[in-house]
Design a protein around this motif. Structure first.
Motif, PDB file in Angstrom:
ATOM      1  N   VAL A  35      45.096  46.733  49.832  1.00 45.89           N
ATOM      2  CA  VAL A  35      44.217  46.301  50.913  1.00 45.89           C
ATOM      3  C   VAL A  35      43.387  47.461  51.444  1.00 45.89           C
ATOM      4  O   VAL A  35      42.237  47.281  51.869  1.00 45.89           O
ATOM      5  N   ALA A  36      43.934  48.681  51.393  1.00 52.15           N
ATOM      6  CA  ALA A  36      43.217  49.847  51.918  1.00 52.15           C
ATOM      7  C   ALA A  36      42.091  50.292  50.993  1.00 52.15           C
ATOM      8  O   ALA A  36      41.031  50.723  51.453  1.00 52.15           O
ATOM      9  N   THR A  37      42.316  50.179  49.674  1.00 50.73           N
ATOM     10  CA  THR A  37      41.330  50.673  48.702  1.00 50.73           C
ATOM     11  C   THR A  37      40.525  49.553  48.056  1.00 50.73           C
ATOM     12  O   THR A  37      39.576  49.823  47.319  1.00 50.73           O
ATOM     13  N   CYS A 158      50.231  36.221  47.088  1.00 51.59           N
ATOM     14  CA  CYS A 158      49.101  37.096  46.770  1.00 51.59           C
ATOM     15  C   CYS A 158      49.380  37.869  45.484  1.00 51.59           C
ATOM     16  O   CYS A 158      50.516  37.888  44.985  1.00 51.59           O
ATOM     17  N   SER A 159      48.342  38.510  45.002  1.00 55.12           N
ATOM     18  CA  SER A 159      48.475  39.384  43.834  1.00 55.12           C
ATOM     19  C   SER A 159      47.643  40.631  44.065  1.00 55.12           C
ATOM     20  O   SER A 159      46.405  40.552  44.154  1.00 55.12           O
ATOM     21  N   ALA A 160      48.316  41.765  44.181  1.00 55.56           N
ATOM     22  CA  ALA A 160      47.594  43.024  44.337  1.00 55.56           C
ATOM     23  C   ALA A 160      46.844  43.366  43.060  1.00 55.56           C
ATOM     24  O   ALA A 160      45.731  43.903  43.096  1.00 55.56           O
ATOM     25  N   LEU A 161      47.435  43.026  41.925  1.00 59.42           N
ATOM     26  CA  LEU A 161      46.804  43.329  40.636  1.00 59.42           C
ATOM     27  C   LEU A 161      45.493  42.566  40.489  1.00 59.42           C
ATOM     28  O   LEU A 161      44.468  43.131  40.088  1.00 59.42           O
ATOM     29  N   VAL A 166      44.781  39.295  49.153  1.00 59.97           N
ATOM     30  CA  VAL A 166      45.379  40.513  49.715  1.00 59.97           C
ATOM     31  C   VAL A 166      44.894  40.754  51.151  1.00 59.97           C
ATOM     32  O   VAL A 166      45.710  40.940  52.058  1.00 59.97           O
ATOM     33  N   PRO A 167      43.566  40.738  51.423  1.00 58.96           N
ATOM     34  CA  PRO A 167      43.132  40.939  52.812  1.00 58.96           C
ATOM     35  C   PRO A 167      43.669  39.859  53.750  1.00 58.96           C
ATOM     36  O   PRO A 167      43.939  40.119  54.924  1.00 58.96           O
TER      37      PRO A 167
END
Length: 646
Positions: A35-37, A158-161, A166-167
Motif C-alpha cells: 500500500v505504501a509503494t 486482497c492480493s498484494a501481488l 490493497v488500498p
C-alpha cells in the motif's frame, strides 16, 4: 443529499493509527509495503518500521500511520502494547491456509478481548491470488465469526501481488475510526440507533425554518450547502424525493421531505456503506463521536467560579422554559406526562432526568406527570449540580438566545455573610441526621409525597427540589435539599470544600429517642467545626422530627442547653405523619437569605476566637510600645542636634 466530507471536524485527530496483526506468513508486511509503494515488494524485512500514508492518500485527508507487528511469542508484550495504542486493528489470515482462518476465532479475536482492546477490527484475507476457487465465499466463511465477535467492522480479501483491493483495506480501517458504524446503526435490527435519530431530528427541526414539518426544496438545498459546500440541482432534488417516495410514501408530502423521509435517507446511506455522509451532517452541526454536542460549542468559561459560588438560570431562561412547557403540554392538564416529557427531550441524546439523582427529585402528580413547579425545579437542580449539562440540554431543546444570557453565576457566599443578605433564587440545604431520624420523610414532604410507615435507610445521597413561596403570594425561591446518609458524613467532610456549596444545614433527630438527639448534636458539632476551620461557616437549624410521639424525658432541657451554647434557634418541631411541617421550608429559606444568623459556634471555635483576640491585642500593644520608643528615640536625636547647633 450527498457529498464528500469536505472540511469536517474529526475530533482534532492528527492521524489514525492502524496496527496490523496476524499469524506468521499471512502477508502482514507485504500488505503494508504494497500500500505504501503501490507495488508488490520483491523482498521485505521480517517487520517493517511504522509506515505513514500522506494526508491526501484518502478523501478524509487524515494521515494514516500503519504499525507492523511480530507474531513471535517473545514479542507478545510489545504486540499487546501496540494493540492498546491502536485506533483500529487489521487482522490478517492467508486465503490459501485455512488454519490461519481458524486462528481468528480460536486465538486472535479472544486475545484482543483479553487485552481489553475495544477498537474496530478489519479482518483481511491476504493472498487472494492463491485462493482455491472451490472454497466457500467470504460471506459464508465470515458470517458466523462476525456474529460471535461484534467488534469486526468489515471483512475483505486482497492480493498484494496482483494489487487487488490493497488500498481499500486501510481505507476501511480509517473509515471505521473516522466514521464508525456502532454509534449510528444497530446491525441486528438494521435500524438507526435512538441517539442518532434524536440528533437527526434536532438537525431536521433546525433546518425546517418555517416550522411546517417538512424540508422545502429551498430548505433542502440550504442544508446541502451547509453540510457539503455544494448546492443540489433541481433534478437532483426531484431524484432524492422520488427515491424516498417509492420506498416510503409518507417520507414526502406536498410541502417537501418529512422527518420520516429524512431519517429514511440516512438509514439508506448507512446500509449502502456511506456512513461518511451521515457523519458529515452530524459533525457540521457540532456532534462528536458519542453523538453529543462538542464541548467547544458550549461557552463553559462562563461558569468559571469559586467553590462557594453557584450557577442559576436567568429570567430569560425561565421565560423560555415556561413557553416550552406550555407547548409540550398537549392536553393542557398543567403537567407533562412521561410521553410529553420524552417528546420535549426527543432532540437531546436522552431524557436527562430519567436516571440518577433527578429521577425522583421533584413533585409529580398521581399519573406521574410533571407539573410546572416540578419542571422548573428539575432545571434549577440540574443547573446547580451540573451547569454544563444544563447548558447542553437547553441547546438540544433549541434555546433561541445567547447561551450566556440563560445563566448567572451568583455572588460568593462569604460576601453574602458579610453583607448579611443573599441575592440567590436557588438555595441548597444539606440534611444531616442519624439513621431513622426522618430525613427522607422531610425530603418527601418538600415534593408533596404522602408519609409512609415503610422505611428503608438511605444508602446514597438523595436530592429533592421544589419552589417555596416565602409567604402566600410572595416571592418564590427554589429549595434544593440534599440528604447526607449518616455513614457518608465523614467522607464528605474529608473534603475541605465540601460545605462550600451549602447555603444552610438542617440536623434532624427523632424527638422520642435520646440516642438520636445525641448523635444529631455530634453531627452538628462536626459540621460546625469543619465550617469554622475551613472558613465555610453555614447557618444551621435543628429539626425535632416525629413530634406526634412522646418526647424523651430530658428533651426540652437538652435542646435548650445546646441551642443556647451554640447560639442558634431552638429545634423546630415537625410531624410528617400528621403533615405538620411548621413552616419549616420557609424557615430554611429565611435562614439561607440571612446567612450571618443561625451560625453555630463550638467551644473550640470560641477558644480560637479568644486566642486570636489576645494575639491581636498583644500585637496592638507591641506596635504601640514600639511607636512610643521610636518617638522617644527620634526626640532625643532632635534634642541633641538642637543642643549642638546652639
Amino acid at each position: 443529499m450527498a457529498g464528500a466530507p469536505g472540511n469536517v471536524n474529526f475530533g482534532s485527530r492528527n492521524s489514525v493509527r492502524v496496527v496490523v496483526i496476524g499469524d506468521p506468513g499471512t502477508g502482514k508486511s507485504s500488505l503494508i509495503a504494497s500500500v505504501a509503494t503501490e507495488s508488490f515488494p520483491e523482498s521485505v524485512p521480517p517487520m517493517l518500521p511504522p509506515t505513514r500514508l500522506p494526508v491526501d492518500f484518502y478523501p478524509d485527508r487524515v494521515p494514516l500511520v500503519i504499525i507492523d507487528t511480530s507474531s513471535r511469542p517473545e514479542d507478545r508484550s510489545r504486540l499487546a502494547s501496540e494493540c492498546r495504542l491502536a485506533d483500529a486493528v487489521v487482522l490478517t489470515y492467508a486465503c490459501d491456509e485455512p488454519s490461519t482462518l481458524d486462528r481468528l476465532s480460536t486465538f486472535w479475536l479472544p486475545e484482543l478481548r483479553s487485552l481489553d482492546v475495544n477498537v474496530p477490527v478489519i479482518v483481511v484475507g491476504c493472498k487472494l491470488d492463491l485462493r482455491d476457487d472451490q472454497q466457500l465465499s467470504l460471506e459464508e466463511v465470515m458470517s458466523p465469526i462476525m456474529q460471535q465477535f461484534r467488534e469486526i467492522e468489515t471483512c475483505i480479501e486482497c492480493s498484494a501481488l496482483r494489487q487487488i483491493q490493497v488500498p481499500e483495506v486501510f481505507y476501511y480501517a480509517q473509515k471505521a475510526v473516522l466514521h464508525p458504524t456502532a454509534p449510528l446503526f444497530d446491525q441486528e435490527t438494521q435500524t438507526l440507533k435512538p441517539r442518532c435519530v434524536r440528533a437527526l431530528k434536532r438537525i431536521f427541526i433546525l433546518c425546517d425554518r418555517d416550522r411546517d414539518g417538512a424540508l422545502s426544496d429551498q430548505e433542502l438545498n440550504d442544508f446541502q450547502v451547509r453540510c457539503f459546500n455544494a448546492p443540489l440541482q433541481p433534478s437532483e432534488i426531484v431524484g432524492v424525493k422520488k427515491v424516498v417516495q417509492e420506498k416510503l410514501p409518507e417520507g414526502v408530502n406536498d410541502r417537501g421531505l418529512t422527518l420520516t423521509g429524512f431519517l429514511f435517507l440516512h438509514a439508506l446511506f448507512i446500509e449502502k456503506g456511506r456512513l461518511e455522509t451521515t457523519w458529515t451532517v452530524l459533525r457540521k452541526f457540532g456532534y462528536n463521536n458519542e453523538i453529543k454536542l462538542r464541548d467547544d460549542l458550549l461557552p463553559v468559561a462562563h461558569f468559571k467560579k469559586s467553590p462557594d459560588q453557584s450557577v442559576e438560570l436567568t429570567n430569560d431562561a425561565f421565560d423560555y422554559l415556561n413557553a416550552i412547557f406550555s407547548m409540550f403540554d398537549i392536553d393542557s392538564d398543567g403537567a407533562l406526562r412521561p410521553a410529553e416529557l420524552d417528546d420535549l427531550f426527543s432532540t437531546a441524546p436522552e431524557n436527562p432526568w430519567s436516571e440518577g439523582v433527578y429521577r425522583d427529585a421533584v413533585e409529580k402528580n398521581v399519573l406521574g406527570g410533571l407539573p410546572l413547579n416540578g419542571f422548573l425545579s428539575e432545571w434549577a437542580l440540574m443547573t446547580a449540580l451540573d451547569p454544563v449539562n444544563s447548558m447542553a440540554n437547553l441547546t438540544y431543546i433549541a434555546y433561541p438566545g445567547d447561551l450566556t444570557s440563560a445563566f448567572h453565576v451568583t455572588r460568593r457566599r462569604k460576601q453574602d455573610r458579610k453583607r448579611q443578605q443573599s441575592q440567590r433564587n436557588v438555595f441548597q440545604c444539606f440534611v444531616f441526621g442519624p439513621k431513622n431520624a426522618g430525613k427522607s420523610a422531610l425530603l418527601n414532604a418538600l415534593i408533596g409525597r404522602p408519609f409512609s410507615d415503610n422505611h428503608s435507610s438511605t444508602m446514597e445521597e438523595r436530592f429533592a427540589a421544589n419552589i417555596v413561596e416565602q409567604q402566600p403570594g410572595g416571592a418564590k425561591k427554589t429549595l434544593i435539599m440534599r440528604e447526607i446518609p449518616e455513614d457518608g458524613v465523614q467522607k464528605m467532610l474529608s473534603n475541605k470544600e465540601s460545605l462550600a456549596s451549602c447555603d444552610v444545614a438542617v440536623f434532624v433527630y427523632d424527638s422520642s429517642d435520646e440516642s438520636s438527639w445525641k448523635r444529631a448534636t455530634e453531627l452538628l458539632v462536626e459540621v460546625a467545626t469543619h465550617g469554622e476551620v475551613t472558613g465555610y461557616d453555614i447557618p444551621c437549624l435543628i429539626v425535632a422530627a416525629k413530634d406526634d410521639l412522646d418526647p424523651y424525658p430530658l428533651a426540652i432541657s437538652d435542646s435548650t442547653r445546646v441551642s443556647q451554647d451554640m447560639g442558634i434557634e431552638a429545634p423546630i418541631t415537625v410531624s410528617m405523619r400528621l403533615g405538620d411541617v411548621n413552616n419549616l421550608f420557609r424557615r430554611i429559606i429565611n435562614a439561607a437569605q440571612h446567612p450571618h444568623l443561625s451560625i453555630p459556634e463550638t467551644e473550640a471555635g470560641r477558644n480560637r476566637k479568644q486566642y486570636r483576640r489576645l494575639v491581636n491585642r498583644f500585637m496592638f500593644v507591641s506596635v504601640g510600645a514600639g511607636v512610643v520608643l521610636v518617638g522617644l528615640a527620634a526626640y532625643k536625636v532632635y534634642a541633641a542636634r538642637k543642643r549642638s547647633s546652639g
